[in-house]
Design a protein around this motif. Structure first.
Motif, short mmCIF file in Angstrom:
data_model
loop_
_atom_site.label_atom_id
_atom_site.label_comp_id
_atom_site.label_asym_id
_atom_site.label_seq_id
_atom_site.Cartn_x
_atom_site.Cartn_y
_atom_site.Cartn_z
N UNK A 117 0.84 -1.21 0.00
CA UNK A 117 0.00 0.00 0.00
C UNK A 117 0.87 1.26 0.00
N UNK A 118 2.00 1.18 0.68
CA UNK A 118 2.88 2.36 0.74
C UNK A 118 3.54 2.63 -0.61
N UNK A 140 -7.46 3.92 -2.23
CA UNK A 140 -6.06 4.28 -2.02
C UNK A 140 -5.58 5.29 -3.06
N UNK A 148 -6.96 8.64 -1.73
CA UNK A 148 -6.26 9.05 -0.52
C UNK A 148 -4.91 9.70 -0.80
N UNK A 187 -5.94 14.65 0.95
CA UNK A 187 -5.62 15.53 2.08
C UNK A 187 -5.04 16.85 1.58
N UNK A 220 -8.77 14.07 5.13
CA UNK A 220 -7.73 13.11 5.53
C UNK A 220 -8.08 11.69 5.09
N UNK A 221 -7.09 10.80 5.02
CA UNK A 221 -7.30 9.43 4.53
C UNK A 221 -8.44 8.72 5.24
N UNK A 222 -8.59 8.96 6.55
CA UNK A 222 -9.63 8.24 7.30
C UNK A 222 -11.02 8.74 6.95
N UNK A 223 -11.12 9.79 6.12
CA UNK A 223 -12.42 10.27 5.68
C UNK A 223 -12.64 10.05 4.18
N UNK A 264 -12.33 -0.85 -3.44
CA UNK A 264 -11.09 -1.38 -2.88
C UNK A 264 -10.76 -2.75 -3.43
N UNK A 265 -9.48 -2.96 -3.67
CA UNK A 265 -8.99 -4.29 -3.99
C UNK A 265 -8.70 -5.04 -2.70
N UNK A 266 -8.43 -6.31 -2.84
CA UNK A 266 -8.09 -7.10 -1.65
C UNK A 266 -6.70 -6.69 -1.15
N UNK A 267 -6.53 -6.77 0.15
CA UNK A 267 -5.26 -6.41 0.77
C UNK A 267 -4.89 -7.53 1.72
N UNK A 293 1.54 -4.52 3.96
CA UNK A 293 0.20 -4.76 3.44
C UNK A 293 0.30 -4.82 1.93
N UNK A 309 -12.43 -6.20 -3.73
CA UNK A 309 -13.04 -6.47 -2.43
C UNK A 309 -14.36 -5.74 -2.26
#
Lengths: 334, 334
Positions: free
Chosen positions: B140-141, B194, B197, B201, B207-210, B215-218, B229, B236
């Motif tokens: 993910x990073x 992702x 995200x 921001x 922010x990422x949490x909002x 989404x794909x599987x992780x 990850x 997903x």
């Protein structure tokens, strides 16, 4: 000049306020009064001092101050059974009249005879059956009401307290302390996300959007001409073990800098948190107090802490000795 | 007295600040300067005035002030193709040397010949193939860095602007205005969670949490001794149409009171938002400006707005006429 003085008088409360925020006296107020002095408390204080010291080597900007907390056994008790399972048992009893077929079907048959042990002898499969039958076929809003209603009425079998009183006072203080230090606090629970949301805001000060958890399938549909979200029987996500970092990424999208757990189910969450760069903090609550709470670890079927204890030692994580480190376990203690 | 005066002097900036917050002059500052006066702007102002008027009949406590925004076509442009698809095409070209087999495999073969139209003739299947090949098999990073790097370098084919400049100035103002009115703003996108995200921001102040999205599987695993990850090829969650209310419930756990979209893919999100109790606000951005932007609606394959337009009329939702209601579309306009 007089009007200036009047304005000044009006400003005094503001000034006092600002002074309080900045004064060393305020900084010395103990925000963790239920924690005994010792290595655990000091480790928490040192970590928070480090990441909040602007200009310091460990400073972390507020938006990256993400702290994640397991729930069962970390924020509230989990004995003699996970409270959500106790909820499911009560629900099954309440729903039994509408399900005559349960008389011959496990785990319901044993449950309805009051034999919880036999009912749960089926292990994970029995729990999944029980949760599916009691957590689905209703809207998310209906489920929320049912949980709230249960929490208001149900009592813990040992203490006769409300379940929301079975929360750990030192951890409530820790949540508040971290938030007052600019952290955003999240719950990352193996329990059901909607179950925990029903009380997390009132009990922990954690809003629904900061709860990550296991989840059943949900479907958007129209019922009686109005859109609803129906809870369906299937499992959508298991937020436990290696699922916890996945749930964290999905919901938060940032790597936490602090993680708090109590069992092997939290191990990957702590690993994910504490292998990031910069100052990190990982803590295990170790259930060592058989008098005020329950004493269990490596052999327990609920909240087993085995590999986690070894990893904590190997990685220098903080391990809270509940008996020694906590002045109070529950808020209701004298 | 002198020291008092010195303290007073120190306090002047604070006092000025407080005065600015409270004065009617400040309240009259136009926080939506890129919106022309008219019904759309007035509807927004009326809604916000209603839910923030303490003691008023429509007052909503700040923690319930949840506003959700679609991204493609609502916060930034989506023509001639969703920008994430343009990203995937660029990635496929960059990865082609490592995939000699793509020379004979669609959609890659056409893409590598520069024939985007033929490549995407395979419809959804082609897009899924393309995204799977370019959005997985990395952490993910790593993915976050790749997206950020692309956004810094890539240019929009028509305007030659950076993609993050292709955001709608009036909507940026609206996001900020809502936040200044105590709202928590979320993005609820059919695009990849992702992907969005990586810029939300900086670009939107979200922010990422909002950010909620597809989404794909992780998978959590250990690589070279460190936990990572990994993004995997499978899908997903699809956060589109009836998936949007489900994504909202999963991530936010509250029903929004305001929703903003531009296509039929947002319809269920608007329905879910505006059938809740109390004052609600639903808005469609209607792409009517073929000169400053693109004009499209009922017949478009991208961002089709057909049933949504009918529903908006039937339910009294606000429909922004981009050409008429927006003084500016993009911030870079003179």
């Amino acid at each position: 000049m007089e009007s200036f003085l009047r304005i000044f008088a009006l400003l005094i409360p503001i000034w006092v306020n600002f002074a309080a925020l900045a004064s060393p006296a305020a900084a010395q107020t103990d925000l963790l009064p239920s924690w005994n002095d010792g290595a655990s408390k000091q480790a928490i204080l040192d970590f928070v001092a480090g990441v909040t010291a602007e200009g310091g080597p460990d400073y972390v900007v507020p938006e990256e101050r993400i702290a994640v907390f397991d729930n069962d056994g970390t924020l509230w008790a989990e004995q003699p059974l996970y409270f959500q399972v106790l909820f499911a048992i009560d629900r099954a009893k309440a729903l039994a009249p509408q399900h005559p077929e349960w008389k011959d079907k496990e785990p319901f048959a044993s449950l309805l005879k009051g034999d919880v042990k036999s009912a749960l002898a089926g292990g994970e499969h029995a729990i999944v059956e029980l949760v599916a039958a009691t957590h689905s076929d209703m809207t998310t809003e209906e489920f929320n009401s049912i949980v709230k209603d249960w929490l208001a009425r149900a009592r813990h079998p040992k203490t006769q307290r409300q379940y929301t009183e079975m929360t750990y006072q030192p951890m409530l203080e820790l949540l508040a302390f971290l938030r007052s230090s600019g952290f955003k606090t999240f719950i990352v629970t193996g329990g059901g996300i909607e179950f925990v949301r029903a009380f997390a805001e009132d009990t922990y000060g954690v809003p629904p959007e900061q709860v990550v958890g296991s989840a059943g399938k949900t479907k958007f549909e129209t019922r009686d001409g109005r859109p609803v979200l129906m809870k369906e029987p299937g499992v959508d996500f298991v937020d436990d073990k290696a699922g916890k970092p996945v749930g964290i990424q999905r919901h938060i999208g940032r790597r936490p800098i602090a993680a708090f757990g109590n069992s092997d189910g939290d191990l990957q969450m702590l690993q994910w948190t504490c292998t990031g760069s910069g100052l990190r903090f990982c803590l295990y609550v170790h259930h060592t107090d058989g008098e005020r709470e329950w004493a269990y670890d490596r052999q327990s079927s609920i909240g087993r802490l085995d590999e986690g204890l070894d990893q904590a030692a190997a990685n220098g994580w903080t391990v809270v000795d509940m008996k020694k480190d906590w002045k109070k376990v529950f808020g209701f203690e004298k």
